[in-house]
Design an enzyme around this catalytic site. Structure first.
Site, short mmCIF file in Angstrom:
data_model
loop_
_atom_site.label_atom_id
_atom_site.label_comp_id
_atom_site.label_asym_id
_atom_site.label_seq_id
_atom_site.Cartn_x
_atom_site.Cartn_y
_atom_site.Cartn_z
N THR A 171 0.87 -1.19 0.00
CA THR A 171 0.00 0.00 0.00
C THR A 171 0.90 1.24 0.00
OG1 THR A 171 -0.25 -0.23 2.41
CG2 THR A 171 -2.05 -1.07 1.02
N LYS A 197 4.22 -6.62 3.91
CA LYS A 197 3.88 -5.25 3.60
C LYS A 197 3.58 -4.54 4.91
CE LYS A 197 0.36 -3.35 3.41
NZ LYS A 197 -0.42 -2.44 4.36
N THR A 208 2.16 -9.06 12.28
CA THR A 208 2.48 -7.82 11.59
C THR A 208 1.33 -7.45 10.69
OG1 THR A 208 4.09 -6.70 10.23
CG2 THR A 208 3.66 -9.00 9.72
N GLU A 295 6.26 5.07 7.53
CA GLU A 295 5.78 6.16 6.67
C GLU A 295 6.48 7.47 6.99
OE1 GLU A 295 1.29 4.59 5.64
OE2 GLU A 295 1.59 5.85 7.39
N ASN A 417 -0.47 10.44 6.07
CA ASN A 417 -1.68 9.98 6.75
C ASN A 417 -2.79 11.01 6.72
OD1 ASN A 417 -1.26 7.20 8.04
ND2 ASN A 417 0.68 8.25 8.35
N THR A 422 -7.95 10.22 0.83
CA THR A 422 -8.27 10.91 -0.42
C THR A 422 -7.23 10.64 -1.49
OG1 THR A 422 -7.19 12.89 0.46
CG2 THR A 422 -9.58 12.73 0.69
#
Length: 422
Positions: A171, A197, A208, A295, A417, A422
């Site tokens: 993702t 992932k 995980t 991230e 995030n 969107t």
């Protein structure tokens, strides 16, 4: 930020065992005998990237899995938990781009349809198929695209499609996460390989985000299930990015026995230690990659807690430090604000002797017996500028220790995030 799995190869590299009994190599989930896989573009992701994958063992495989402990769990988790109650399975069907979580009865029916469709195409029973989904919560699966994608993936199954399979489960990941080891068990060469992932919503309280490990080892299902849980506790359960446990977290291991080692029937079997060591090595590599790929991360942080009264205390303190937004933002800003680390350990609930606490960052002692060592900030500047940073705190309360892997919080984390839906 690291980019590409080659960039973390050296970071996660494990030393070869004496005599080369266990060694790491470049491989995918198709590396063990009898496994084929594929990933395809089904149009579920707006990006048009790979988004549907199938992993298949050509013979029934012992299975072991652990799943999220979030009480709001996705429909595919409910379906896969039932599969894991059986001793054997043969396939894993996965989609990214839609989590199929908080979707009620329709979501559960869709997950079962995903399972049944995969089983029919492969000529196996539905209860032999694990299903997993990842992506945005609260949206229904686009079933026409998904079912077509599964059919395309089944048609593409091959030993050479491990990379496309790994691509299809991503993702917000910035690189593909995969690891492979081979070892000798009972005089036979046995292979372990895995993909994962995960980059955000990472605080596994089970395993995980999504992790799939294949092996051609021969092991009894009950032994495998216990081994998977223990391996998760040593690897994925020691990773945190942001303190959020996902609704879809799943770790699934398939062991098809084609290596033809003497079947491991218990933890007391002489070959069990070699089996478990290779499983943990593969899982640990994948877990570290997830922390590397947090991230928006600019730092990979290793939190070592020693001197704890119990292992549980050591983990509790390490997790408190690793989850602390103040600690994580300090490392992003390259600010050696060690008080935030000591503070987090102190409120964690772990037993500690305040006047015996020692703390080091990058091997530089900053706190000795609970007191500031008054190290000049400029001495720490080179360490704080590094990508990989290790910190160690001694609680002065016992002999137990634990290590947790995490990353910093950056401006980019908030951006990713803030715009994710969107």
């Amino acid at each position: 930020m690291l980019s590409g799995d080659a960039a973390v190869e050296e970071k996660t590299k494990a030393p070869e065992k004496e005599g080369n009994l266990m060694k790491k190599f470049e491989g995918w989930v198709t590396a063990p005998q009898g496994f084929i896989a594929a990933g395809v573009k089904a149009g579920i992701k707006a990006s048009g990237n790979h988004d549907v994958a199938v992993i298949f063992s050509t013979v029934p495989a012992a299975c072991g899995a652990v799943f999220t402990q979030n009480k709001i769990c996705a429909a595919p988790v409910l379906v896969s938990r039932e599969v894991n109650k059986h001793g054997y399975a043969q396939a894993i069907a996965v989609n990214s781009g839609c989590a199929n979580a908080c979707t009620g009865e329709q979501g559960l029916a869709d997950a079962k349809k995903m399972q049944a469709h995969t089983a029919e195409l492969l000529g196996i029973a539905p209860e032999a198929v694990f299903v997993c989904s990842t992506g945005v919560i609260g949206q229904f699966l686009p079933m026409d695209k998904l079912l077509t994608g599964i059919a395309d993936a089944v048609d593409s199954l091959d030993e050479c499609e491990g990379e496309s399979c790994a691509m299809a489960i991503q993702t917000t990941d910035t690189f593909i996460k995969h690891a492979a080891y081979e070892t000798e068990i009972g005089g036979k060469k046995v292979t372990f390989a895995g993909i994962a992932k995960g980059a955000g919503m990472i605080h596994p309280n089970m395993a995980t985000m999504l992790t799939f490990i294949t092996t051609d080892a021969a092991v009894a299902p009950d032994v495998l299930k216990r081994a998977v849980k223990k391996a998760a506790d040593k690897s994925f359960n020691m990773v945190v990015v942001d303190g959020d446990t996902s609704t879809n977290d799943s770790m699934i291991v398939l062991a098809n026995g084609l290596a033809e080692n003497e079947i491991i029937l218990s933890e007391e079997h002489p070959d069990y230690p070699a089996f478990f060591e290779a499983l943990v090595a593969c899982a640990t590599d994948l877990a570290k990659m997830i922390a590397h790929d947090g991230e928006g991360a600019t730092k990979f942080l290793e939190v070592n807690v020693t001197g704890a009264a119990t292992w549980e205390d050591a983990k509790t303190a390490a997790m408190a430090i690793a989850k602390s937004p103040l600690v994580k933002t300090a490392f992003f800003g390259e600010d050696p604000n060690w008080g935030r680390i000591v503070c987090a350990a102190g409120y964690s609930g772990a037993a500690m002797e305040a006047d015996k606490v020692n703390l080091s960052i990058g091997g530089i002692r900053l706190v000795e017996n609970g007191m500031n060592c008054n190290v000049p900030a400029e001495k720490l500047a080179p360490t704080m500028a590094e990508h990989d940073i290790s910190m160690s705190i001694d609680l002065g309360a016992g002999e137990e220790s634990a290590t947790v892997w995490t990353c910093d919080f950056s401006y980019e984390y908030v951006k990713i995030n803030g715009e994710y839906h969107t």
